[in-house]
Scaffold this active site. Structure first.
Site, mmCIF file in Angstrom:
data_model
loop_
_atom_site.group_PDB
_atom_site.id
_atom_site.type_symbol
_atom_site.label_atom_id
_atom_site.label_comp_id
_atom_site.label_asym_id
_atom_site.label_seq_id
_atom_site.Cartn_x
_atom_site.Cartn_y
_atom_site.Cartn_z
ATOM 1 N N LYS A 54 1.560 2.601 -11.279
ATOM 2 C CA LYS A 54 0.376 1.951 -10.871
ATOM 3 C C LYS A 54 -0.082 1.129 -12.092
ATOM 4 O O LYS A 54 -0.537 -0.005 -11.735
ATOM 5 C CB LYS A 54 -0.763 2.891 -10.706
ATOM 6 C CG LYS A 54 -0.519 3.745 -9.415
ATOM 7 C CD LYS A 54 -0.353 2.983 -8.140
ATOM 8 C CE LYS A 54 -0.225 3.825 -6.970
ATOM 9 N NZ LYS A 54 -0.218 2.922 -5.516
ATOM 10 N N TYR B 117 3.117 8.331 -11.866
ATOM 11 C CA TYR B 117 2.137 7.872 -10.794
ATOM 12 C C TYR B 117 1.367 6.970 -11.565
ATOM 13 O O TYR B 117 1.219 5.547 -11.334
ATOM 14 C CB TYR B 117 1.216 8.666 -10.205
ATOM 15 C CG TYR B 117 0.504 8.355 -9.283
ATOM 16 C CD1 TYR B 117 0.797 8.130 -7.995
ATOM 17 C CD2 TYR B 117 -1.071 7.998 -9.323
ATOM 18 C CE1 TYR B 117 -0.071 7.501 -7.004
ATOM 19 C CE2 TYR B 117 -1.968 7.489 -8.405
ATOM 20 C CZ TYR B 117 -1.450 7.171 -7.283
ATOM 21 O OH TYR B 117 -2.395 6.958 -6.050
ATOM 22 N N ASN C 299 0.615 -1.255 -0.024
ATOM 23 C CA ASN C 299 0.036 -0.099 -0.099
ATOM 24 C C ASN C 299 0.815 1.209 -0.064
ATOM 25 O O ASN C 299 0.425 2.441 -0.426
ATOM 26 C CB ASN C 299 -0.898 0.160 1.102
ATOM 27 C CG ASN C 299 -1.476 1.358 1.633
ATOM 28 O OD1 ASN C 299 -2.368 1.825 0.854
ATOM 29 N ND2 ASN C 299 -0.780 2.021 2.304
ATOM 30 N N ASN D 291 -4.530 10.006 -16.500
ATOM 31 C CA ASN D 291 -4.714 11.368 -15.866
ATOM 32 C C ASN D 291 -3.480 12.217 -15.937
ATOM 33 O O ASN D 291 -2.457 12.190 -15.474
ATOM 34 C CB ASN D 291 -4.862 11.232 -14.169
ATOM 35 C CG ASN D 291 -5.344 12.414 -13.398
ATOM 36 O OD1 ASN D 291 -6.007 13.197 -13.944
ATOM 37 N ND2 ASN D 291 -5.247 12.274 -12.194
HETATM 38 P P1 NDP Z 1 -0.935 8.712 2.266
HETATM 39 O O1 NDP Z 1 0.108 9.775 1.971
HETATM 40 O O2 NDP Z 1 -2.075 9.025 3.311
HETATM 41 O O3 NDP Z 1 -0.034 7.542 3.236
HETATM 42 C C1 NDP Z 1 1.076 6.786 2.528
HETATM 43 C C2 NDP Z 1 1.771 5.963 3.492
HETATM 44 O O4 NDP Z 1 2.780 5.484 2.800
HETATM 45 C C3 NDP Z 1 2.208 6.408 4.611
HETATM 46 O O5 NDP Z 1 2.186 5.566 5.481
HETATM 47 C C4 NDP Z 1 3.794 6.556 4.290
HETATM 48 O O6 NDP Z 1 4.365 6.723 5.508
HETATM 49 C C5 NDP Z 1 4.003 5.447 3.389
HETATM 50 N N1 NDP Z 1 5.238 5.573 2.613
HETATM 51 C C6 NDP Z 1 5.313 6.584 1.552
HETATM 52 N N2 NDP Z 1 6.363 6.335 0.894
HETATM 53 C C7 NDP Z 1 7.052 5.476 1.391
HETATM 54 C C8 NDP Z 1 8.245 4.533 1.184
HETATM 55 N N3 NDP Z 1 9.258 4.925 0.586
HETATM 56 N N4 NDP Z 1 8.616 3.429 2.036
HETATM 57 C C9 NDP Z 1 7.749 3.068 2.971
HETATM 58 N N5 NDP Z 1 6.326 3.752 3.250
HETATM 59 C C10 NDP Z 1 6.052 5.019 2.467
HETATM 60 O O7 NDP Z 1 -1.363 7.882 1.075
HETATM 61 P P2 NDP Z 1 -2.846 7.384 0.824
HETATM 62 O O8 NDP Z 1 -3.308 6.567 2.050
HETATM 63 O O9 NDP Z 1 -3.648 7.969 0.343
HETATM 64 O O10 NDP Z 1 -2.570 6.091 -0.260
HETATM 65 C C11 NDP Z 1 -2.461 4.558 0.034
HETATM 66 C C12 NDP Z 1 -1.979 3.933 -1.215
HETATM 67 O O11 NDP Z 1 -3.256 4.190 -1.946
HETATM 68 C C13 NDP Z 1 -1.090 4.488 -2.012
HETATM 69 O O12 NDP Z 1 -0.251 3.548 -2.959
HETATM 70 C C14 NDP Z 1 -1.672 5.413 -3.014
HETATM 71 O O13 NDP Z 1 -0.953 5.540 -4.358
HETATM 72 C C15 NDP Z 1 -3.142 4.586 -3.169
HETATM 73 N N6 NDP Z 1 -4.153 5.354 -3.668
HETATM 74 C C16 NDP Z 1 -4.659 6.369 -2.864
HETATM 75 C C17 NDP Z 1 -5.816 7.190 -3.333
HETATM 76 C C18 NDP Z 1 -6.271 8.408 -2.732
HETATM 77 O O14 NDP Z 1 -7.289 8.882 -3.299
HETATM 78 N N7 NDP Z 1 -6.122 8.551 -1.548
HETATM 79 C C19 NDP Z 1 -6.462 6.907 -4.584
HETATM 80 C C20 NDP Z 1 -5.832 5.453 -5.427
HETATM 81 C C21 NDP Z 1 -4.921 4.800 -4.895
HETATM 82 P P3 NDP Z 1 5.950 7.524 5.864
HETATM 83 O O15 NDP Z 1 5.503 8.807 5.251
HETATM 84 O O16 NDP Z 1 6.149 7.558 7.025
HETATM 85 O O17 NDP Z 1 6.812 6.631 5.022
#
Ligand code: NDP
Length: 226
Positions: free
Chosen positions: A142, A138, A73, A132
């Protein structure tokens, strides 16, 4: 067959947003859940760094047990039109979203093959199937995740391991805080989604009832990709 005794569920990016909801939902389903992110969670690692991921999996195995459920995720976005996109923006998003999923799958498969049981769920995006503008990096990452999902499904189909993807639409999290209201109008459901709605789909794909679901892409997008 439920998750074999001692097996744990690892949710990357499980510290907030969609990942946090998934972690909570899988725990409510009775799984032992471990979360991983760069800055918080049970284990700290950068999923884009293969060595960091290997160290994190070693720590999880030693402290909690083998990873038999893996939810990829963790993700980031760095938007901009392709013509103006810097190489670093391209590489960072590919490293986290696509390479990160591969590194974690590569580690998780060792545990799953030993158990002859495993569940992999990759959190892709509606943007992986529907372009998009402003998200070339991105979208490519994906879309790559969807192909990776299906390839693993075919490679591991006889080993008791399933590999599926979820494609969320616009979900209310930190990632969409600036754009959610603007995007809402284009969603057939007329609203943005909640992290718990994505978590529900992941829960299904990890369940006993989904044993014959392999290589699938489940949209959770209020009809946005239809
Ligand atoms: P958030 O930005 O709220 O959370 C992202 C999470 O990923 C955080 O816990 C962050 O923690 C972690 N993270 C980011 N980069 C890394 C890394 N390099 N290594 C380890 N952990 C990492 O994102 P969302 O909850 O919105 O999104 C979650 C997933 O769902 C993503 O893959 C996103 O692309 C996908 N998604 C989201 C959508 C949306 O509308 N929100 C729509 C479609 C898909 P930390 O910063 O501490 O590393």
């Amino acid at each position: 067959m439920p998750v074999p005794e001692g097996g744990v569920a690892l949710v990357t990016g499980g510290s907030r947003g969609i990942g946090k909801a998934i972690a909570e939902r899988l725990a409510a389903d009775g799984l032992t859940v471990v979360t991983l992110s760069r800055t918080s969670g049970d284990v700290q690692a950068d999923v884009g760094d293969a060595e960091s991921v290997a160290a994190a999996f070693a720590e999880v195995r030693a402290q909690h047990g083998p990873v038999l459920v893996l939810v990829n995720n963790a993700g980031e976005s760095q938007d901009g039109l392709a013509i103006r996109m810097r190489t670093e923006q391209w590489e960072s998003v590919i490293e986290t979203n696509l390479n990160g999923a591969f590194h974690c799958i590569r580690q998780g498969l060792d545990d799953m093959l030993s158990a002859r049981w495993g569940r992999i769920v990759n959190i892709s995006s509606v943007v992986g199937e529907r372009a998009n503008p402003g998200q070339a990096n991105y979208g490519a990452a994906k879309a790559g995740m969807l192909s990776l999902t299906r390839t693993i499904a075919r490679e591991m189909g006889r080993k008791g391991i399933t590999s599926n993807a979820v494609t969320p639409g616009v979900i209310e999290t930190d990632m969409t805080v600036d754009v959610a209201d603007k995007l809402k109008a284009g969603v057939p459901a007329g609203r943005i989604g909640q992290p718990e709605e994505v978590a529900h789909a992941v829960s299904f794909l990890c369940s006993d009832g989904a044993a014959y679901v392999n290589g699938a892409t489940l949209a959770v997008d209020g009809g946005l990709g239809a």
